[in-house]
Design an enzyme around this catalytic site. Structure first.
Site, mmCIF file in Angstrom:
data_model
loop_
_atom_site.group_PDB
_atom_site.id
_atom_site.type_symbol
_atom_site.label_atom_id
_atom_site.label_comp_id
_atom_site.label_asym_id
_atom_site.label_seq_id
_atom_site.Cartn_x
_atom_site.Cartn_y
_atom_site.Cartn_z
ATOM 1 N N ARG A 1 21.592 -5.221 -22.779
ATOM 2 C CA ARG A 1 21.446 -5.819 -24.217
ATOM 3 C C ARG A 1 22.558 -6.293 -24.120
ATOM 4 O O ARG A 1 24.042 -5.847 -23.513
ATOM 5 C CB ARG A 1 20.027 -5.049 -25.027
ATOM 6 C CG ARG A 1 19.662 -4.941 -25.451
ATOM 7 C CD ARG A 1 19.350 -4.054 -26.229
ATOM 8 N NE ARG A 1 18.106 -3.158 -25.893
ATOM 9 C CZ ARG A 1 17.540 -2.295 -26.087
ATOM 10 N NH1 ARG A 1 18.835 -1.111 -25.822
ATOM 11 N NH2 ARG A 1 15.961 -1.518 -25.782
ATOM 12 N N LYS B 1 19.589 0.411 -29.230
ATOM 13 C CA LYS B 1 18.905 -0.290 -30.302
ATOM 14 C C LYS B 1 18.419 1.238 -30.587
ATOM 15 O O LYS B 1 17.753 2.139 -30.235
ATOM 16 C CB LYS B 1 17.584 -0.918 -29.213
ATOM 17 C CG LYS B 1 16.381 -1.496 -30.462
ATOM 18 C CD LYS B 1 15.934 -2.286 -29.558
ATOM 19 C CE LYS B 1 14.462 -3.369 -30.343
ATOM 20 N NZ LYS B 1 13.817 -3.630 -29.559
ATOM 21 N N HIS C 1 18.269 -12.095 -21.597
ATOM 22 C CA HIS C 1 17.782 -10.812 -21.394
ATOM 23 C C HIS C 1 16.699 -10.609 -20.115
ATOM 24 O O HIS C 1 16.515 -10.082 -19.706
ATOM 25 C CB HIS C 1 16.225 -11.026 -22.661
ATOM 26 C CG HIS C 1 16.021 -9.152 -23.106
ATOM 27 N ND1 HIS C 1 16.840 -8.520 -23.321
ATOM 28 C CD2 HIS C 1 14.577 -9.122 -22.407
ATOM 29 C CE1 HIS C 1 15.965 -7.021 -23.493
ATOM 30 N NE2 HIS C 1 15.240 -7.643 -23.550
ATOM 31 N N ARG D 1 18.080 -8.380 -17.586
ATOM 32 C CA ARG D 1 17.139 -6.707 -18.229
ATOM 33 C C ARG D 1 16.020 -6.719 -17.756
ATOM 34 O O ARG D 1 15.537 -5.574 -16.388
ATOM 35 C CB ARG D 1 17.342 -6.535 -19.035
ATOM 36 C CG ARG D 1 17.268 -5.022 -19.613
ATOM 37 C CD ARG D 1 17.187 -5.291 -21.459
ATOM 38 N NE ARG D 1 16.025 -4.259 -21.973
ATOM 39 C CZ ARG D 1 16.981 -3.027 -22.079
ATOM 40 N NH1 ARG D 1 17.702 -2.155 -21.563
ATOM 41 N NH2 ARG D 1 15.898 -2.321 -22.527
ATOM 42 N N HIS E 1 14.003 2.658 -22.852
ATOM 43 C CA HIS E 1 13.372 2.196 -23.410
ATOM 44 C C HIS E 1 12.515 3.673 -24.366
ATOM 45 O O HIS E 1 12.643 4.802 -23.773
ATOM 46 C CB HIS E 1 11.939 2.486 -22.697
ATOM 47 C CG HIS E 1 12.174 0.181 -22.192
ATOM 48 N ND1 HIS E 1 11.974 0.013 -20.494
ATOM 49 C CD2 HIS E 1 12.717 -0.524 -22.612
ATOM 50 C CE1 HIS E 1 12.012 -0.793 -20.384
ATOM 51 N NE2 HIS E 1 12.521 -1.384 -21.943
ATOM 52 N N TYR F 1 6.560 -3.918 -16.485
ATOM 53 C CA TYR F 1 7.342 -4.595 -15.263
ATOM 54 C C TYR F 1 6.011 -4.193 -14.060
ATOM 55 O O TYR F 1 6.077 -5.319 -13.205
ATOM 56 C CB TYR F 1 8.599 -4.318 -14.906
ATOM 57 C CG TYR F 1 9.401 -4.412 -16.068
ATOM 58 C CD1 TYR F 1 10.395 -5.691 -16.419
ATOM 59 C CD2 TYR F 1 10.048 -3.321 -17.582
ATOM 60 C CE1 TYR F 1 10.841 -5.896 -17.220
ATOM 61 C CE2 TYR F 1 10.583 -3.484 -18.475
ATOM 62 C CZ TYR F 1 11.503 -5.163 -18.547
ATOM 63 O OH TYR F 1 11.683 -5.274 -19.404
#
Length: 289
Positions: free
Chosen positions: A148, A174, A238, A241, A264, A273
């Protein structure tokens, strides 16, 4: 000792709406704090009431307001999610007698992930046409590590460690999660060329004032590099990513490894994805001639 029949003292956790909002934002990542504060300001200015007097009807009118304002669906969803989060937090804290936002429905919106995944050729063209060594290293790190923008902006040299002929980068991401990502040799070399006499506590990506490069500056670097490469899309940090996840899966990388690299919390998030770029469809089994 206190008698079982004595009244339990209730300790007030917040004395004002402003203090409640500060408690609600505390400990969140800086970019999340900025986004949530912006949505809280938007809501409080609209209702123009103390939060304790806000009713479900007030929140529903706010929902209609942001919808009629022509905001992006993702912005509307974020705004209402922030409001719901604030009232849930206040209820748990005892600031509100009940959670007035619980009944609010947050609208869903069309998933645009597939539109934000650049082909490998586009990513490589963006990187190869970047003339500035620092900026090129930023683009490579975003893509190779799936980081990120907030994570690379906070990097110091002590977060980078050598591993054989390449290296690894440790980030605090995060949700307060720390993860370590292996970096390919070519990207590692591009990073080391930036170090020169920098100490372990110096930023990896420095601004002109020799401090940490801020997120808005990196966004401008990405946007300019994309325009230089002739990419007619509003490419953001982003997107690199997204490209990392999609391209790795396309090349046969196990989904759990992509999940761990990107940080994640759920395999379902990484699985998006696969759905964004399916390798086959049941339509291929039909006779349409």
């Amino acid at each position: 000792m206190r008698s079982e029949n004595s009244t339990t003292e209730i300790i007030r956790q917040a004395d004002s709406d402003e203090q409640l909002i500060e408690l609600w934002l505390h400990g969140r990542p800086p970019h999340t704090q900025r986004a949530y504060r912006r949505e809280a300001d938007r809501f409080t200015k609209f209702v123009d009431l103390p939060l304790r007097k806000v009713t479900l009807a007030d929140i529903q009118q706010f929902a209609d307001h942001v919808d009629e304002a022509g905001l992006k669906p993702s912005t509307i969803q974020r705004s209402l999610s922030a409001v719901k989060s604030l009232f849930t937090f206040g209820f748990k804290l005892g600031y509100f007698p009940f959670d007035v936002g619980q009944a609010v429905k947050v609208p869903s919106f069309r998933n645009q992930l597939s539109e934000r995944i650049l082909p490998e050729t586009d990513v490589l063209r963006i990187v190869s046409l970047e003339p500035n060594p620092r900026n090129r290293a930023i683009l490579l790190t975003l893509y190779a590590g799936g980081f990120r923008v907030s994570e690379i902006c906070s990097l110091k040299w002590r977060h980078l460690q050598e591993r054989d002929s390449a290296g690894q980068i440790t980030v605090f991401g995060k949700g307060g999660k720390t993860r370590t990502v292996l970096i390919p040799e070519s990207v590692w070399d591009a990073l080391l060329r930036l170090r020169r006499e920098a100490t372990d506590d110096d930023p990896v990506f420095r601004s002109r004032k020799r401090g940490h490069l801020n997120e808005s500056a990196v966004w401008r670097i990405v946007r300019k590099a994309s325009e230089r490469a002739g990419i007619d899309k509003d490419v953001s940090c982003h997107w690199f990513r997204h490209a990392h996840a999609s391209h790795a899966l396309d090349r046969g990388c196990p989904i759990h490894l992509v999940q761990a690299t990107l940080g994640h919390s759920s395999i379902a998030t990484t699985g998006k994805y696969l759905h964004a770029k399916p390798s086959e469809s049941s339509g291929g089994y039909l006779c349409c001639e």
